[in-house]
Design a protein around this motif. Structure first.
Motif, PDB file in Angstrom:
ATOM      1  N   SER A  20       0.992  -1.165  -0.058  1.00 18.58           N
ATOM      2  CA  SER A  20      -0.011  -0.003  -0.134  1.00 18.58           C
ATOM      3  C   SER A  20       0.793   1.208  -0.075  1.00 18.58           C
ATOM      4  CB  SER A  20      -0.982  -0.003   1.198  1.00 18.58           C
ATOM      5  OG  SER A  20      -0.466   0.102   2.351  1.00 18.58           O
ATOM      6  N   GLU A  21       0.343   2.246  -0.566  1.00 19.63           N
ATOM      7  CA  GLU A  21       0.910   3.657  -0.498  1.00 19.63           C
ATOM      8  C   GLU A  21      -0.045   4.759  -0.416  1.00 19.63           C
ATOM      9  OE1 GLU A  21       3.078   4.129  -4.326  1.00 19.63           O
ATOM     10  OE2 GLU A  21       4.337   2.296  -4.195  1.00 19.63           O
ATOM     11  N   ARG A  22       0.672   5.783   0.398  1.00 21.59           N
ATOM     12  CA  ARG A  22      -0.574   7.099   0.555  1.00 21.59           C
ATOM     13  C   ARG A  22       0.125   8.125  -0.175  1.00 21.59           C
ATOM     14  NH1 ARG A  22      -2.271   8.796   6.191  1.00 21.59           N
ATOM     15  NH2 ARG A  22      -0.066   9.521   6.433  1.00 21.59           N
ATOM     16  N   ASN A  23      -0.367   9.118  -0.801  1.00 23.63           N
ATOM     17  CA  ASN A  23      -0.246  10.386  -1.279  1.00 23.63           C
ATOM     18  C   ASN A  23      -0.835  11.473  -0.477  1.00 23.63           C
ATOM     19  OD1 ASN A  23       1.987   9.353  -3.041  1.00 23.63           O
ATOM     20  ND2 ASN A  23       0.752   9.310  -4.672  1.00 23.63           N
ATOM     21  N   CYS A  24      -0.429  12.461  -0.068  1.00 23.48           N
ATOM     22  CA  CYS A  24      -1.140  13.634   0.556  1.00 23.48           C
ATOM     23  C   CYS A  24      -0.724  14.933   0.198  1.00 23.48           C
ATOM     24  CB  CYS A  24      -0.967  13.351   2.153  1.00 23.48           C
ATOM     25  SG  CYS A  24      -1.704  14.837   3.155  1.00 23.48           S
ATOM     26  N   VAL A  25      -1.563  15.617  -0.587  1.00 25.21           N
ATOM     27  CA  VAL A  25      -1.457  17.137  -0.846  1.00 25.21           C
ATOM     28  C   VAL A  25      -1.831  17.878   0.315  1.00 25.21           C
ATOM     29  CG1 VAL A  25      -1.943  18.705  -2.439  1.00 25.21           C
ATOM     30  CG2 VAL A  25      -1.904  16.393  -3.462  1.00 25.21           C
ATOM     31  N   GLY A  26      -0.928  18.451   1.215  1.00 25.47           N
ATOM     32  CA  GLY A  26      -1.374  19.086   2.469  1.00 25.47           C
ATOM     33  C   GLY A  26      -0.363  18.466   3.464  1.00 25.47           C
ATOM     34  N   PHE A  27      -0.885  18.055   4.700  1.00 26.27           N
ATOM     35  CA  PHE A  27       0.060  17.916   5.590  1.00 26.27           C
ATOM     36  C   PHE A  27      -0.433  16.474   6.473  1.00 26.27           C
ATOM     37  CE2 PHE A  27      -2.149  21.183   7.424  1.00 26.27           C
ATOM     38  CZ  PHE A  27      -2.493  20.586   8.832  1.00 26.27           C
ATOM     39  N   THR A  36      -4.634  10.432  -1.177  1.00 22.61           N
ATOM     40  CA  THR A  36      -4.988   9.151  -1.934  1.00 22.61           C
ATOM     41  C   THR A  36      -4.298   7.862  -1.431  1.00 22.61           C
ATOM     42  OG1 THR A  36      -5.154  10.379  -3.938  1.00 22.61           O
ATOM     43  CG2 THR A  36      -4.982   8.160  -4.498  1.00 22.61           C
ATOM     44  N   GLU A  37      -5.187   6.922  -1.326  1.00 26.88           N
ATOM     45  CA  GLU A  37      -4.416   5.422  -0.582  1.00 26.88           C
ATOM     46  C   GLU A  37      -4.420   4.634  -1.943  1.00 26.88           C
ATOM     47  OE1 GLU A  37      -3.591   4.737   2.274  1.00 26.88           O
ATOM     48  OE2 GLU A  37      -4.120   6.264   3.647  1.00 26.88           O
ATOM     49  N   TYR A  38      -3.302   4.069  -2.155  1.00 33.22           N
ATOM     50  CA  TYR A  38      -3.329   2.914  -3.075  1.00 33.22           C
ATOM     51  C   TYR A  38      -3.021   1.576  -2.473  1.00 33.22           C
ATOM     52  CZ  TYR A  38      -2.379   7.008  -5.956  1.00 33.22           C
ATOM     53  OH  TYR A  38      -2.415   8.282  -6.727  1.00 33.22           O
ATOM     54  N   ARG A  39      -3.782   0.621  -2.955  1.00 29.55           N
ATOM     55  CA  ARG A  39      -3.428  -0.938  -2.410  1.00 29.55           C
ATOM     56  C   ARG A  39      -3.182  -1.935  -3.540  1.00 29.55           C
ATOM     57  NH1 ARG A  39      -3.712  -4.101   2.384  1.00 29.55           N
ATOM     58  NH2 ARG A  39      -4.376  -6.095   1.885  1.00 29.55           N
ATOM     59  N   TRP A  40      -2.377  -2.728  -3.432  1.00 28.16           N
ATOM     60  CA  TRP A  40      -2.181  -3.786  -4.344  1.00 28.16           C
ATOM     61  C   TRP A  40      -1.880  -5.083  -3.688  1.00 28.16           C
ATOM     62  CZ3 TRP A  40       0.612   0.624  -4.584  1.00 28.16           C
ATOM     63  CH2 TRP A  40       0.557   1.539  -5.494  1.00 28.16           C
ATOM     64  N   ASP A  41      -2.680  -6.182  -4.107  1.00 31.70           N
ATOM     65  CA  ASP A  41      -2.733  -7.641  -3.815  1.00 31.70           C
ATOM     66  C   ASP A  41      -2.398  -8.512  -4.858  1.00 31.70           C
ATOM     67  OD1 ASP A  41      -3.554  -7.740  -0.762  1.00 31.70           O
ATOM     68  OD2 ASP A  41      -4.735  -6.217  -1.471  1.00 31.70           O
ATOM     69  N   SER A  42      -1.600  -9.385  -4.676  1.00 23.66           N
ATOM     70  CA  SER A  42      -1.344 -10.530  -5.762  1.00 23.66           C
ATOM     71  C   SER A  42      -1.221 -11.896  -5.169  1.00 23.66           C
ATOM     72  CB  SER A  42      -0.038 -10.113  -6.525  1.00 23.66           C
ATOM     73  OG  SER A  42      -0.178  -9.103  -7.503  1.00 23.66           O
ATOM     74  N   THR A  43      -1.848 -12.883  -5.645  1.00 27.10           N
ATOM     75  CA  THR A  43      -1.920 -14.269  -4.926  1.00 27.10           C
ATOM     76  C   THR A  43      -1.263 -15.079  -6.203  1.00 27.10           C
ATOM     77  OG1 THR A  43      -3.970 -13.894  -3.626  1.00 27.10           O
ATOM     78  CG2 THR A  43      -3.144 -16.199  -4.213  1.00 27.10           C
ATOM     79  N   TYR A  44      -0.072 -15.387  -5.926  1.00 31.36           N
ATOM     80  CA  TYR A  44       0.698 -16.557  -6.957  1.00 31.36           C
ATOM     81  C   TYR A  44       0.287 -18.180  -6.618  1.00 31.36           C
ATOM     82  CZ  TYR A  44       3.468 -12.297  -8.075  1.00 31.36           C
ATOM     83  OH  TYR A  44       4.008 -11.126  -8.471  1.00 31.36           O
ATOM     84  N   TRP A  45       0.113 -18.858  -7.508  1.00 34.36           N
ATOM     85  CA  TRP A  45      -0.305 -20.254  -7.024  1.00 34.36           C
ATOM     86  C   TRP A  45       0.362 -21.302  -8.044  1.00 34.36           C
ATOM     87  CZ3 TRP A  45      -3.487 -22.829 -10.518  1.00 34.36           C
ATOM     88  CH2 TRP A  45      -3.944 -22.054 -11.420  1.00 34.36           C
ATOM     89  N   ALA A  46       0.234 -22.359  -7.585  1.00 35.37           N
ATOM     90  CA  ALA A  46       0.814 -23.443  -8.535  1.00 35.37           C
ATOM     91  C   ALA A  46      -0.104 -24.695  -8.325  1.00 35.37           C
ATOM     92  CB  ALA A  46       2.157 -23.675  -8.397  1.00 35.37           C
ATOM     93  N   PHE A  47      -0.529 -25.633  -9.044  1.00 34.21           N
ATOM     94  CA  PHE A  47      -1.070 -26.739  -8.875  1.00 34.21           C
ATOM     95  C   PHE A  47      -0.217 -27.836  -9.266  1.00 34.21           C
ATOM     96  CE2 PHE A  47      -4.160 -29.891 -10.533  1.00 34.21           C
ATOM     97  CZ  PHE A  47      -4.655 -30.405  -9.376  1.00 34.21           C
TER      98      PHE A  47
END
Length: 306
Positions: A206-213, A224-235
């Motif tokens: 996750s990352e956050r950008n702030c215009v202000g303080f 703005t809050e950003y979030r990324w999720d990845s699930t890698y898998w193998a069978f």
């Protein structure tokens, strides 16, 4: 049984019985097509063979190159026509030979002789026919792979849009070893791939950008809050490898993919006013191991049937 025929060996094991149908040589299945192949995750070669047989066939395979092998499927695709799927780990395109056996009703005319011993069941159908190249079993074992296909985790992978390529760190490397003896000059094996396992690894960022303080963990201004999720898998599917009188029962990577999600949340002085999200990739199977019950490996000498 009150009447019939029974032959046993010195270990009191049944060799021929009028109550049980013995396997006899039908012929070699013909390579029909390559179903799928890839080189990562230890490699996969998946072939489909076909043969004509009146009853359900039992396929045996050779092991011409190193790797783990298994019978992945046997199905009837038309009347009397059967498709047999063989899988193998590794990157070689050298396909195994597939020797097919069935009870005497499906093995007609392969013995090359007009005399011998014919044993019938009480319903008038054959259970054993020495003229039709009966299967001579040279060894066998009950085998199962270890519960976990991997002895180590893949390490760091990026959470952003499944952006990593973990195929070299997810090569199945765990196996159990079983004694089977010497099958003969041309070893062939029957082993159905019943054991299955799936492993998956989830990563978040996750990352956050702030215009202000920032104040007390909140953005005073536009944030703005950003979030990324990845699930890698193998069978993985169970497979066997023969090495000098022993069977290694391990795993073959059969499928792999990754599922990702992305979200964005815009706010002003901590109050959300807009958001965005996206998702892609392929959902994983269940993260578990199935069908670890011991499965029979049957060994024979293919040179008897060439």
């Amino acid at each position: 049984m009150a009447h019939g025929f029974l032959a046993i060996n010195g270990n009191n094991q049944v060799l021929v019985s009028s109550e049980t149908r013995n396997l006899h040589f039908v012929g070699k299945a013909l390579l029909n097509r390559s179903v799928r192949s890839f080189d990562g995750y230890g490699g996969l070669r998946h072939w489909a063979y076909q043969i004509v047989c009146n009853v359900t066939p039992v396929p045996f395979f050779t092991m011409p190159v190193d790797g783990y092998y298994a019978v992945a499927a046997v199905r009837q695709v038309a009347t009397g026509i059967w498709e047999i799927e063989i899988i193998r780990s590794g990157t070689s395109d050298y396909a195994p030979e597939v020797y097919v056996f069935s009870d005497p009703r499906g093995a007609t005319g392969n013995g090359g002789t007009n005399y011998g011993m014919l044993v019938m069941r009480d319903d008038g159908t054959p259970s054993f026919d020495s003229r039709l190249n009966p299967l001579a079993v040279t060894g066998g074992a009950m085998v199962s792979p270890p519960a976990n296909p991997l002895t180590s985790e893949p390490g760091w992978l990026t959470a952003k849009y499944c952006g990593s390529a973990p195929q070299n760190s997810l090569v199945p490397n765990a196996y159990n070893t079983f004694a089977i003896g010497d099958p003969g000059s041309k070893p062939i094996f029957f082993y159905p791939s019943i054991a299955q396992a799936e492993r998956e690894w989830h990563y978040s960022q996750s990352e956050r950008n702030c215009v202000g303080f920032d104040a007390y963990g909140k953005c005073i201004g536009f944030g703005t809050e950003y979030r990324w999720d990845s699930t890698y898998w193998a069978f993985f599917r169970g497979g066997i490898r023969y090495i000098g009188g022993y069977i290694r029962c391990g795993w073959i990577a059969a499928e792999f993919a990754c599922n990702w999600s992305y979200s964005q949340e815009d706010s002003f002085i901590g109050i959300e006013y807009d958001d965005d999200s996206a998702r892609g990739g392929t959902w994983p199977y269940s993260n578990e191991t199935l069908n670890l019950t011991a499965t029979a490996v049957i060994a024979a000498n293919g040179a008897r049937y060439d």
